[in-house]
Motif scaffolding. Structure first.
Motif, PDB file in Angstrom:
ATOM      1  N   TYR A  94      43.875 -15.227  30.545  1.00  0.00           N
ATOM      2  CA  TYR A  94      42.491 -15.643  30.787  1.00  0.00           C
ATOM      3  C   TYR A  94      41.824 -14.644  31.728  1.00  0.00           C
ATOM      4  N   TYR A  95      40.655 -14.159  31.313  1.00  0.00           N
ATOM      5  CA  TYR A  95      39.919 -13.158  32.051  1.00  0.00           C
ATOM      6  C   TYR A  95      38.609 -13.730  32.583  1.00  0.00           C
ATOM      7  N   CYS A  96      38.367 -13.489  33.845  1.00  0.00           N
ATOM      8  CA  CYS A  96      37.081 -13.806  34.444  1.00  0.00           C
ATOM      9  C   CYS A  96      36.098 -12.685  34.114  1.00  0.00           C
ATOM     10  N   ALA A  97      34.822 -13.026  33.990  1.00  0.00           N
ATOM     11  CA  ALA A  97      33.802 -12.041  33.669  1.00  0.00           C
ATOM     12  C   ALA A  97      32.528 -12.369  34.436  1.00  0.00           C
ATOM     13  N   ALA A  98      31.724 -11.333  34.707  1.00  0.00           N
ATOM     14  CA  ALA A  98      30.522 -11.558  35.500  1.00  0.00           C
ATOM     15  C   ALA A  98      29.398 -10.607  35.104  1.00  0.00           C
ATOM     16  N   ASP A  99      28.193 -11.049  35.409  1.00  0.00           N
ATOM     17  CA  ASP A  99      26.974 -10.304  35.128  1.00  0.00           C
ATOM     18  C   ASP A  99      26.784 -10.192  33.616  1.00  0.00           C
ATOM     19  N   GLY A 100      25.673  -9.662  33.202  1.00  0.00           N
ATOM     20  CA  GLY A 100      25.421  -9.559  31.778  1.00  0.00           C
ATOM     21  C   GLY A 100      24.834 -10.833  31.209  1.00  0.00           C
ATOM     22  N   TYR A 102      23.891 -13.900  28.172  1.00  0.00           N
ATOM     23  CA  TYR A 102      24.471 -14.714  27.124  1.00  0.00           C
ATOM     24  C   TYR A 102      23.469 -14.724  25.970  1.00  0.00           C
ATOM     25  N   TYR A 103      23.911 -14.310  24.792  1.00  0.00           N
ATOM     26  CA  TYR A 103      23.049 -14.390  23.619  1.00  0.00           C
ATOM     27  C   TYR A 103      23.894 -14.329  22.360  1.00  0.00           C
ATOM     28  N   SER A 104      23.306 -14.737  21.272  1.00  0.00           N
ATOM     29  CA  SER A 104      23.968 -14.742  19.966  1.00  0.00           C
ATOM     30  C   SER A 104      25.286 -15.499  19.999  1.00  0.00           C
ATOM     31  N   GLY A 105      25.315 -16.566  20.796  1.00  0.00           N
ATOM     32  CA  GLY A 105      26.481 -17.431  20.794  1.00  0.00           C
ATOM     33  C   GLY A 105      27.664 -16.951  21.585  1.00  0.00           C
ATOM     34  N   THR A 106      27.489 -15.896  22.351  1.00  0.00           N
ATOM     35  CA  THR A 106      28.593 -15.443  23.192  1.00  0.00           C
ATOM     36  C   THR A 106      28.060 -14.738  24.433  1.00  0.00           C
ATOM     37  N   TYR A 107      28.972 -14.442  25.312  1.00  0.00           N
ATOM     38  CA  TYR A 107      28.637 -13.855  26.604  1.00  0.00           C
ATOM     39  C   TYR A 107      28.975 -12.370  26.581  1.00  0.00           C
ATOM     40  N   HIS A 108      28.102 -11.572  27.230  1.00  0.00           N
ATOM     41  CA  HIS A 108      28.255 -10.119  27.208  1.00  0.00           C
ATOM     42  C   HIS A 108      28.321  -9.606  28.637  1.00  0.00           C
ATOM     43  N   PRO A 109      29.473  -9.748  29.266  1.00  0.00           N
ATOM     44  CA  PRO A 109      29.567  -9.411  30.692  1.00  0.00           C
ATOM     45  C   PRO A 109      29.658  -7.912  30.956  1.00  0.00           C
ATOM     46  N   HIS A 110      29.366  -7.563  32.209  1.00  0.00           N
ATOM     47  CA  HIS A 110      29.478  -6.170  32.639  1.00  0.00           C
ATOM     48  C   HIS A 110      30.771  -5.925  33.413  1.00  0.00           C
ATOM     49  N   TYR A 111      31.322  -6.978  34.005  1.00  0.00           N
ATOM     50  CA  TYR A 111      32.509  -6.819  34.839  1.00  0.00           C
ATOM     51  C   TYR A 111      33.610  -7.773  34.371  1.00  0.00           C
ATOM     52  N   TRP A 112      34.857  -7.298  34.536  1.00  0.00           N
ATOM     53  CA  TRP A 112      36.024  -8.067  34.104  1.00  0.00           C
ATOM     54  C   TRP A 112      37.063  -8.139  35.209  1.00  0.00           C
ATOM     55  N   GLY A 113      37.784  -9.264  35.254  1.00  0.00           N
ATOM     56  CA  GLY A 113      38.951  -9.368  36.108  1.00  0.00           C
ATOM     57  C   GLY A 113      40.171  -8.816  35.401  1.00  0.00           C
ATOM     58  N   GLN A 114      41.302  -8.868  36.086  1.00  0.00           N
ATOM     59  CA  GLN A 114      42.524  -8.295  35.521  1.00  0.00           C
ATOM     60  C   GLN A 114      43.293  -9.292  34.656  1.00  0.00           C
ATOM     61  N   GLY A 115      42.929 -10.560  34.747  1.00  0.00           N
ATOM     62  CA  GLY A 115      43.532 -11.580  33.900  1.00  0.00           C
ATOM     63  C   GLY A 115      44.634 -12.359  34.589  1.00  0.00           C
ATOM     64  N   THR A 116      44.806 -13.596  34.144  1.00  0.00           N
ATOM     65  CA  THR A 116      45.891 -14.446  34.631  1.00  0.00           C
ATOM     66  C   THR A 116      46.513 -15.162  33.431  1.00  0.00           C
ATOM     67  N   GLN A 117      47.829 -15.224  33.407  1.00  0.00           N
ATOM     68  CA  GLN A 117      48.530 -15.794  32.262  1.00  0.00           C
ATOM     69  C   GLN A 117      48.554 -17.316  32.327  1.00  0.00           C
TER      70      GLN A 117
END
Length: 122
Positions: A94-100, A102-117
């Protein structure tokens, strides 16, 4: 430097719950969307949820509606994902995301986390 750090992942039995947290640093994200994606083994990364800056608007993938809830605390620059009634098919990074936007039914972030299992056993 912007950093998104996820926590709260782990192993849980089917039907159980987990709460993920994502702490942002390097700038404030209180006026923008934040959200979560996930990537299961052998599959593409997929949108899970997004939340507006105020928390008043939320979007969810059909696969998690009614089971997952996203929230945020702008004072802490943190977004959360409460996951209930977990299923084996929720197993993913699971990845956290930020900024950017939301359109066309999904999110378009500019920043990403490293993920957690997150692993859900049957």
């Amino acid at each position: 430097q912007v950093q998104l750090v996820e926590s709260g992942g782990g192993l849980v039995q089917a039907g159980g719950s987990l709460r993920l947290s994502c702490a942002a640093s390097g700038r404030t994200f209180s006026s923008v969307y934040m959200g979560w994606f996930r990537q299961a083994p052998g599959k593409e990364r997929e949108f899970v949820t997004a939340i507006s800056w105020s928390g008043m608007i939320t979007h969810y993938a059909d696969s998690v509606k009614g089971r997952f809830t996203t929230s945020r605390d702008n004072a802490k620059n943190t977004v959360y994902l409460q996951m209930n009634s977990l299923k084996p098919e929720d197993t993913a990074v699971y990845y956290c995301a930020a900024d950017g936007p939301y359109y066309s039914g999904t999110y378009h972030p500019h920043y990403w986390g490293q993920g957690t299992q997150v692993t859900v056993s049957s």
